[in-house]
Design a protein around this motif. Structure first.
Motif, PDB file in Angstrom:
ATOM      1  N   MET A 266       0.828  -1.203   0.000  1.00 33.88           N
ATOM      2  CA  MET A 266       0.000   0.000   0.000  1.00 33.88           C
ATOM      3  C   MET A 266       0.868   1.262   0.000  1.00 33.88           C
ATOM      4  O   MET A 266       0.534   2.263  -0.655  1.00 33.88           O
ATOM      5  CB  MET A 266      -0.933   0.006   1.206  1.00 33.88           C
ATOM      6  CG  MET A 266      -1.980  -1.103   1.207  1.00 33.88           C
ATOM      7  SD  MET A 266      -3.047  -1.078  -0.260  1.00 33.88           S
ATOM      8  CE  MET A 266      -2.380  -2.469  -1.175  1.00 33.88           C
ATOM      9  N   LYS A 267       1.985   1.214   0.710  1.00 35.72           N
ATOM     10  CA  LYS A 267       2.888   2.365   0.732  1.00 35.72           C
ATOM     11  C   LYS A 267       3.513   2.595  -0.646  1.00 35.72           C
ATOM     12  O   LYS A 267       3.699   3.744  -1.067  1.00 35.72           O
ATOM     13  CB  LYS A 267       3.976   2.145   1.777  1.00 35.72           C
ATOM     14  CG  LYS A 267       3.472   2.207   3.214  1.00 35.72           C
ATOM     15  CD  LYS A 267       4.583   1.942   4.220  1.00 35.72           C
ATOM     16  CE  LYS A 267       4.054   2.002   5.650  1.00 35.72           C
ATOM     17  NZ  LYS A 267       5.122   1.707   6.636  1.00 35.72           N
ATOM     18  N   GLU A 268       3.835   1.519  -1.340  1.00 37.27           N
ATOM     19  CA  GLU A 268       4.405   1.655  -2.685  1.00 37.27           C
ATOM     20  C   GLU A 268       3.387   2.249  -3.649  1.00 37.27           C
ATOM     21  O   GLU A 268       3.721   3.071  -4.503  1.00 37.27           O
ATOM     22  CB  GLU A 268       4.894   0.293  -3.195  1.00 37.27           C
ATOM     23  CG  GLU A 268       6.145  -0.232  -2.501  1.00 37.27           C
ATOM     24  CD  GLU A 268       7.407   0.555  -2.871  1.00 37.27           C
ATOM     25  OE1 GLU A 268       7.343   1.419  -3.780  1.00 37.27           O
ATOM     26  OE2 GLU A 268       8.446   0.309  -2.241  1.00 37.27           O
ATOM     27  N   ILE A 269       2.134   1.822  -3.524  1.00 34.17           N
ATOM     28  CA  ILE A 269       1.081   2.375  -4.378  1.00 34.17           C
ATOM     29  C   ILE A 269       0.895   3.860  -4.083  1.00 34.17           C
ATOM     30  O   ILE A 269       0.797   4.687  -4.999  1.00 34.17           O
ATOM     31  CB  ILE A 269      -0.239   1.606  -4.181  1.00 34.17           C
ATOM     32  CG1 ILE A 269      -0.093   0.156  -4.650  1.00 34.17           C
ATOM     33  CG2 ILE A 269      -1.382   2.296  -4.923  1.00 34.17           C
ATOM     34  CD1 ILE A 269      -1.245  -0.740  -4.254  1.00 34.17           C
ATOM     35  N   ALA A 270       0.865   4.208  -2.793  1.00 35.62           N
ATOM     36  CA  ALA A 270       0.717   5.610  -2.401  1.00 35.62           C
ATOM     37  C   ALA A 270       1.872   6.444  -2.943  1.00 35.62           C
ATOM     38  O   ALA A 270       1.662   7.556  -3.451  1.00 35.62           O
ATOM     39  CB  ALA A 270       0.647   5.726  -0.878  1.00 35.62           C
ATOM     40  N   ALA A 271       3.089   5.915  -2.868  1.00 35.32           N
ATOM     41  CA  ALA A 271       4.263   6.650  -3.343  1.00 35.32           C
ATOM     42  C   ALA A 271       4.209   6.853  -4.852  1.00 35.32           C
ATOM     43  O   ALA A 271       4.559   7.931  -5.361  1.00 35.32           O
ATOM     44  CB  ALA A 271       5.536   5.904  -2.949  1.00 35.32           C
ATOM     45  N   TYR A 272       3.768   5.820  -5.585  1.00 35.93           N
ATOM     46  CA  TYR A 272       3.683   5.942  -7.042  1.00 35.93           C
ATOM     47  C   TYR A 272       2.607   6.948  -7.437  1.00 35.93           C
ATOM     48  O   TYR A 272       2.791   7.747  -8.365  1.00 35.93           O
ATOM     49  CB  TYR A 272       3.391   4.574  -7.654  1.00 35.93           C
ATOM     50  CG  TYR A 272       3.656   4.502  -9.149  1.00 35.93           C
ATOM     51  CD1 TYR A 272       4.948   4.386  -9.642  1.00 35.93           C
ATOM     52  CD2 TYR A 272       2.607   4.546 -10.065  1.00 35.93           C
ATOM     53  CE1 TYR A 272       5.192   4.322 -11.012  1.00 35.93           C
ATOM     54  CE2 TYR A 272       2.831   4.485 -11.427  1.00 35.93           C
ATOM     55  CZ  TYR A 272       4.125   4.370 -11.899  1.00 35.93           C
ATOM     56  OH  TYR A 272       4.373   4.308 -13.252  1.00 35.93           O
ATOM     57  N   MET A 273       1.472   6.914  -6.728  1.00 36.16           N
ATOM     58  CA  MET A 273       0.415   7.880  -7.000  1.00 36.16           C
ATOM     59  C   MET A 273       0.889   9.296  -6.694  1.00 36.16           C
ATOM     60  O   MET A 273       0.581  10.247  -7.425  1.00 36.16           O
ATOM     61  CB  MET A 273      -0.828   7.534  -6.176  1.00 36.16           C
ATOM     62  CG  MET A 273      -1.551   6.278  -6.629  1.00 36.16           C
ATOM     63  SD  MET A 273      -2.999   5.868  -5.599  1.00 36.16           S
ATOM     64  CE  MET A 273      -4.100   7.237  -5.984  1.00 36.16           C
TER      65      MET A 273
END
Length: 362
Positions: A350-357
């Motif tokens: 979830m943190k990786e998705i948030a960072a990419y967004m």
């Protein structure tokens, strides 16, 4: 989780590889996964053999019960508000949708529309709710969790339409949601990843221009099983397995792969039911030519039963010059992302998705 992560190149594709937090030998299972699965080889000898002549509904009932149980923990209970709405689908069915935002949410936020996994017949919004809330906790955004109709009681195009019209509703109501329609992403895990990839293709084909990012978590992208330039079927001998975990891992792969392999394709029976050819790009997005796709994230575990088609999807996207982030978690199998609070890879995902967004949308 960031300690020890590295970028490896596979056929020219850069892949962010995330190691098991405790380390270990190449091909090890994550200790949490191993603990939950270590008795499987023994128990498999006592499982009843599948009966012949069962209906599709009877076949999926044991899996439906298993997929309907939340295996994670509650880690976000404050700071996020939930709203429930109903959105009309193509045939008038009212699709329940849960909306998550921070209590102190800003304006013109990124929007993510999420479709849960579960083989098109199981799972539910309650299983992925913590995933959605963790994402909101890591990024000030709006997340919509779509409770699409399950199969085989429903069939294509009903779940697909439910997701499409929920996404279109989010896009049309972006301002009142506090979001920005130009920052809309779709996401899903497993069967939900199939739906996310198919929604992205429909958005491109119809020229609606809604989807600016697709996030695919261990997606089922080739229900047809058809071979492509980068997909030549599943070769169990190519899975990296350490000697101490080989027996358990083989059993896990056999159990999970049994739903997809053999003469009967359960996903085809459950979802398509003859209403859409299995080689349609909306059933098997891997068969598309990948033109004009938005930025894409592909995330899966190295021991996933769908790893071969997922890496093929990433390779095809890379060849088509689609902006791409590919992440592989070592020692992990299918369905880890909803185990928030139990599997550290889930929250890291979830943190990786948030960072990419954040990188993409600002």
């Amino acid at each position: 989780m960031k300690q020890g992560q590295r970028v490896e190149f596979y056929k020219g594709l850069p892949v962010l590889v995330k190691p098991i937090p405790e380390g270990g030998q190449p091909g090890d299972m994550d200790p949490r996964l191993y603990k939950s699965m270590k008795m499987m080889p023994l128990l498999s000898h006592f499982l009843p053999k599948p009966k012949k002549g069962l209906s599709t509904l009877e076949k999926i009932q044991p899996y439906r019960k298993m997929f309907g149980q939340y295996k994670g923990d509650i880690v976000v209970s404050e700071g996020v508000v939930t709203e429930e709405v109903s959105v009309p689908s193509a045939d008038g069915y009212m699709v329940p949708v849960r909306i998550y935002k921070r209590t102190d949410a800003g304006r013109e936020l990124p929007i993510l529309v999420y479709y849960h996994g579960g083989g098109f017949f199981g799972g539910g919004v309650q299983i992925v709710e913590q995933m959605c809330k963790v994402l909101v906790a890591n990024l000030d955004c709006v997340v919509l969790n779509v409770d699409y109709r399950l199969c085989p009681e429903a069939h294509y195009p009903q779940p697909f339409d439910d997701c499409w019209y929920a996404t279109r509703w989010a896009w049309e109501h972006a301002e009142e949601l506090g979001g920005d329609r130009n920052k809309l992403a779709v996401a899903g895990d497993s069967a939900g990843g199939n739906l996310a990839a198919a929604i992205t293709l429909r958005d491109r084909d119809e020229g609606t221009g809604m989807v600016k990012l697709q996030v695919l978590l261990y997606p089922a992208v080739n229900i047809s099983g058809q071979h492509t330039a980068f997909y030549q079927g599943v070769d169990y001998e190519k899975y990296r397995r350490s000697p101490r975990h080989k027996r358990v891992l083989d059993c896990v792969l056999k159990l999970m792969g049994s739903m997809l392999g053999g003469e009967e394709n359960l996903l085809e029976q459950v979802y398509l039911q003859g209403y859409l050819p299995v080689d349609s790009i909306y059933a098997s997005p891997l068969l598309d030519d990948f033109h004009a796709l938005p930025p894409t994230m592909v995330i899966f575990g190295e021991h996933d039963m769908l790893a071969f088609e997922d890496i093929a999807y990433a390779l095809t996207a890379h060849e088509a010059k689609v902006p791409l982030q590919t992440i592989v978690y070592e020692g992990i199998s299918h369905g880890f992302a909803d185990q928030i609070g139990v599997m550290p890879q889930a929250e890291d995902c979830m943190k990786e998705i948030a960072a990419y967004m954040q990188t993409l949308f600002g």
